[in-house]
Design an enzyme around this catalytic site. Structure first.
Site, PDB file in Angstrom:
ATOM      1  N   GLU A  69       0.876  -1.169   0.000  1.00 31.77           N
ATOM      2  CA  GLU A  69       0.000   0.000   0.000  1.00 31.77           C
ATOM      3  C   GLU A  69       0.909   1.212   0.000  1.00 31.77           C
ATOM      4  O   GLU A  69       1.661   1.437   0.954  1.00 31.77           O
ATOM      5  CB  GLU A  69      -0.907   0.003   1.227  1.00 31.77           C
ATOM      6  N   CYS A 119      -3.385   7.663   5.208  1.00 31.28           N
ATOM      7  CA  CYS A 119      -3.259   7.303   3.794  1.00 31.28           C
ATOM      8  C   CYS A 119      -4.527   7.630   3.013  1.00 31.28           C
ATOM      9  O   CYS A 119      -4.500   7.674   1.781  1.00 31.28           O
ATOM     10  CB  CYS A 119      -2.924   5.822   3.654  1.00 31.28           C
TER      11      CYS A 119
END
Length: 481
Positions: free
Chosen positions: A226, A263
């Site tokens: 990620e 994020c």
């Protein structure tokens, strides 16, 4: 502290020895091991939060909640293991009359083997030593070797001690879990032949380097990273007219949450020109403080990111948040859609910290030209009114994100069966999620048994066991009563 080559070899050897035990463990055993970790972390939460706050300065309230999320993830995966559908068991009975004749086939998913997990800086519990990657890899039936993040080394070591002891006390084999430290040890871990997959949360540059190591091995392994995400938001003119002040307050609350170090931070917001939304955001952000950033490297990179944006002639700062003595000050930058369409490599670069970029668009054509160049993201958000025709905009957002929101803001990720926390490159390196029940799928592989005597079948694939597990037989889905 850096893990030596000899120490890494010892860790890898023990993980390899533990792998068959984990792969063949029963659902009850594996679920018990996961719950033992959760119970141990909860029992030591006060100590862990104190260490984490000292190293990250995220605050005890945020960190206490994050411990609860972490232990909740572990217990959730225990339930996933017990429920059994993650095995994706499929049986086709033999049929000599079929053309061509069909043998008996029994298919299921099994653990890959030892998994390397790389901790994240911005979630020292939930995406770290005992976080989601670790929980899902263990639930899949694999030993785990974690590479500690340098931003919270003391917390990493103490968490690892608690996890290892909990597994030992619960009867899991030696080698079930281990921690390594140092960049070279992390690189060596990805290259080690014992390791069969890796999970990573972090920067695009760091993730890409590890991805290349994983795929460049003589025996390439899957790498689930990620990485970067700007999480585009689109506001229609009607939405701004109807609720512009509320949208501005929501945006400010979201992009400054955790000092902009999520994020899922809304980093790029497309707004209608001349609708007054910039003024509403400037008003809302003025009294909002930022906060300390997690590491010296992140702290140094934040002003550099701002300067890079401001080097483009189309950009300007329209507002700052409140100043703090030891934190990053929130900042709102503006540009226009034509500039974004022309120079996405500059204007759509992720800036980690409390910054958002407002992109003015004149009409749908202007908006869509810019959306065409938006890179892959974890989320995309659309705020529209019932009378808006947003079909083309929605199609573009779906192409660029793994989760599309129609209300609220993207910060905050529910840990559920239906969650998807992933997206096209550079958000992630695969199509799989790193949050929620189906994150387990990353660390499993299919195996089919053809015409196997029942005595040689894994117990879970025998008819007596199938009566209590969701499966598909001869094309028909069977759900236990």
């Amino acid at each position: 502290m850096t893990t030596t080559t000899e120490q890494l070899e010892q860790v890898a050897r023990l993980a390899a020895e533990a792998a068959p035990v984990w792969r063949t463990s029963s659902a009850g055993e594996r679920a018990g091991w996961l719950r033992a970790i959760a119970d141990a972390l909860d029992a030591n939460a006060t100590e862990l939060v104190e260490i984490a706050d000292r190293e990250t300065r995220l605050g005890s309230a945020r960190l206490t909640g994050e411990v609860a999320r972490t232990t909740g993830q572990l217990r959730s995966f225990a339930s996933v293991v017990e429920e059994g559908s993650f095995r994706e068991i499929v049986v086709d009975d033999a049929d000599a009359g079929a053309t061509p004749p069909r043998p008996e086939l029994r298919r299921w998913l099994v653990g890959l083997g030892p998994v390397a997990v790389f901790s994240a800086s911005n979630f020292p519990f939930a995406f770290s030593v005992a976080g989601g990657d670790t929980a899902s890899a263990l639930a899949a039936g694999n030993p785990v070797i974690v590479k500690a993040h340098s931003g919270h080394p003391e917390l990493s070591r103490r968490t690892a001690e608690i996890v290892a002891e909990a597994l030992r006390a619960a009867g899991a084999p030696e080698g079930s879990f281990a921690l390594v430290e140092g960049r070279e040890a992390g690189n060596a871990l990805v290259r080690h032949p014992v390791v069969q997959a890796a999970g990573f949360t972090g920067s695009v540059s760091g993730g890409r380097a590890l991805f290349d190591l994983a795929t460049g091995r003589p025996d390439p392994i899957p790498f689930y990273g990620e990485l970067g995400s700007i999480n585009p938001v689109v506001l229609t003119p009607a939405a701004v007219t109807a609720r512009g002040r509320d949208l501005a307050a929501g945006l400010v609350g979201s992009f400054t949450l955790g000092a902009g170090q999520f994020c899922t931070k809304p980093g790029v917001v497309f707004i209608p020109s001349d609708a007054g939304f910039e003024d509403a955001v400037a008003t809302a952000v003025g009294s909002v403080a930022g906060g300390p950033l997690l590491t010296d490297r992140i702290t140094a990179a934040f002003p550099d990111g701002i300067r890079t944006l401001l080097d483009d002639a189309s950009t300007s700062i329209i507002a700052h948040g409140a100043e703090t003595p030891d934190g990053a000050r929130p900042v709102v930058v503006t540009t226009d859609a034509a500039a974004v369409a022309a120079r996405p490599e500059t204007l759509l670069e992720e800036v980690f910290g409390p910054l958002t970029l407002l992109v003015r668009y004149r009409d749908e054509a202007d908006l869509h030209a810019a959306l065409h160049v938006v890179p892959g993201s974890l989320t995309a958000t659309l705020h529209a009114e019932d009378g808006d025709d947003v079909s083309e905009t929605l199609e573009l957002l779906q192409l660029r994100a793994g989760r599309v929101l129609f209300a609220g803001w993207p910060t905050g990720v529910a840990v559920t069966w239906s969650q998807h926390h992933g997206g096209p490159w550079p958000a992630t390196t695969s199509l799989h999620t790193s949050v929620g029940a189906t994150a387990i799928r990353r660390f499993l592989r299919p195996v089919v048994f053809q015409d196997a005597p029942e005595r040689l079948l894994p117990p879970e694939l025998r008819d007596a066991a199938l009566a209590s597990v969701p499966h598909r037989r001869n094309g028909v889905l069977v759900i236990p009563a």
